[in-house]
Design a protein around this motif. Structure first.
Motif, PDB file in Angstrom:
ATOM      1  N   UNK A  32     -26.459 -81.486 -57.790  1.00  0.00           N
ATOM      2  CA  UNK A  32     -27.634 -82.254 -58.236  1.00  0.00           C
ATOM      3  C   UNK A  32     -28.909 -81.707 -57.613  1.00  0.00           C
ATOM      4  N   UNK A  33     -28.892 -81.504 -56.311  1.00  0.00           N
ATOM      5  CA  UNK A  33     -30.084 -80.985 -55.631  1.00  0.00           C
ATOM      6  C   UNK A  33     -30.427 -79.577 -56.096  1.00  0.00           C
ATOM      7  N   UNK A  34     -29.415 -78.772 -56.385  1.00  0.00           N
ATOM      8  CA  UNK A  34     -29.659 -77.410 -56.865  1.00  0.00           C
ATOM      9  C   UNK A  34     -30.347 -77.421 -58.223  1.00  0.00           C
ATOM     10  N   UNK A  35     -29.943 -78.333 -59.099  1.00  0.00           N
ATOM     11  CA  UNK A  35     -30.573 -78.439 -60.420  1.00  0.00           C
ATOM     12  C   UNK A  35     -32.058 -78.754 -60.254  1.00  0.00           C
ATOM     13  N   UNK A  38     -34.053 -75.797 -58.524  1.00  0.00           N
ATOM     14  CA  UNK A  38     -34.256 -74.678 -59.447  1.00  0.00           C
ATOM     15  C   UNK A  38     -35.415 -74.946 -60.396  1.00  0.00           C
ATOM     16  N   UNK A  39     -35.612 -76.200 -60.731  1.00  0.00           N
ATOM     17  CA  UNK A  39     -36.716 -76.576 -61.613  1.00  0.00           C
ATOM     18  C   UNK A  39     -38.035 -76.700 -60.855  1.00  0.00           C
ATOM     19  N   UNK A  40     -38.012 -76.434 -59.541  1.00  0.00           N
ATOM     20  CA  UNK A  40     -39.227 -76.512 -58.745  1.00  0.00           C
ATOM     21  C   UNK A  40     -39.539 -77.913 -58.254  1.00  0.00           C
ATOM     22  N   UNK A  41     -38.545 -78.791 -58.270  1.00  0.00           N
ATOM     23  CA  UNK A  41     -38.734 -80.178 -57.844  1.00  0.00           C
ATOM     24  C   UNK A  41     -38.047 -80.403 -56.498  1.00  0.00           C
ATOM     25  N   UNK A  42     -38.632 -81.245 -55.689  1.00  0.00           N
ATOM     26  CA  UNK A  42     -38.047 -81.598 -54.403  1.00  0.00           C
ATOM     27  C   UNK A  42     -37.253 -82.888 -54.592  1.00  0.00           C
ATOM     28  N   UNK A  43     -35.948 -82.864 -54.330  1.00  0.00           N
ATOM     29  CA  UNK A  43     -35.139 -84.071 -54.532  1.00  0.00           C
ATOM     30  C   UNK A  43     -35.703 -85.302 -53.817  1.00  0.00           C
ATOM     31  N   UNK A  44     -36.233 -85.116 -52.620  1.00  0.00           N
ATOM     32  CA  UNK A  44     -36.774 -86.245 -51.855  1.00  0.00           C
ATOM     33  C   UNK A  44     -38.005 -86.857 -52.522  1.00  0.00           C
ATOM     34  N   UNK A  45     -38.775 -86.047 -53.229  1.00  0.00           N
ATOM     35  CA  UNK A  45     -39.995 -86.523 -53.871  1.00  0.00           C
ATOM     36  C   UNK A  45     -39.756 -87.057 -55.284  1.00  0.00           C
ATOM     37  N   UNK A  49     -35.558 -89.496 -60.590  1.00  0.00           N
ATOM     38  CA  UNK A  49     -35.004 -88.415 -61.409  1.00  0.00           C
ATOM     39  C   UNK A  49     -33.705 -87.903 -60.804  1.00  0.00           C
ATOM     40  N   UNK A  50     -33.662 -87.793 -59.471  1.00  0.00           N
ATOM     41  CA  UNK A  50     -32.436 -87.334 -58.806  1.00  0.00           C
ATOM     42  C   UNK A  50     -31.275 -88.280 -59.114  1.00  0.00           C
ATOM     43  N   UNK A  51     -31.540 -89.570 -59.121  1.00  0.00           N
ATOM     44  CA  UNK A  51     -30.490 -90.544 -59.449  1.00  0.00           C
ATOM     45  C   UNK A  51     -29.967 -90.337 -60.872  1.00  0.00           C
TER      46      UNK A  51
END
Length: 77
Positions: A32-35, A38-45, A49-51
């Motif tokens: 999930x975090x890799x996806x 790769x899109x230039x998004x920070x999972x924490x921010x 969307x991460x959910x």
């Protein structure tokens, strides 16, 4: 997969599946975090969307007979 692309707008994982298939044994959270990364998004921010992405990845793992940790379920080969 088309639904995934339409609902999230993320498509690099679909365009480069070999890159992400290597991460399956690492588990749902790593993939999930890799996806997102790769899109230039920070999972924490991008927690909401991460959910959503994690839910999609978890369903995919289930359909592959894998646990959230990436291991094959007993009786699945």
């Amino acid at each position: 997969m088309a639904t995934y692309r339409r609902t999230t707008g993320l498509s690099l994982a679909l365009q480069q599946p070999e890159k992400f298939e290597r991460l399956v044994p690492a588990g749902v959270d790593v993939l999930t975090d890799a996806v997102l990364t790769t899109e230039g998004l920070t999972p924490e921010d991008h927690k909401h969307l991460r959910c959503e992405v994690r839910a999609f990845v978890a369903k995919r793992f289930e359909s592959w007979g894998r646990t959230a940790g990436g291991r094959l379920r007993v009786g699945k080969h």
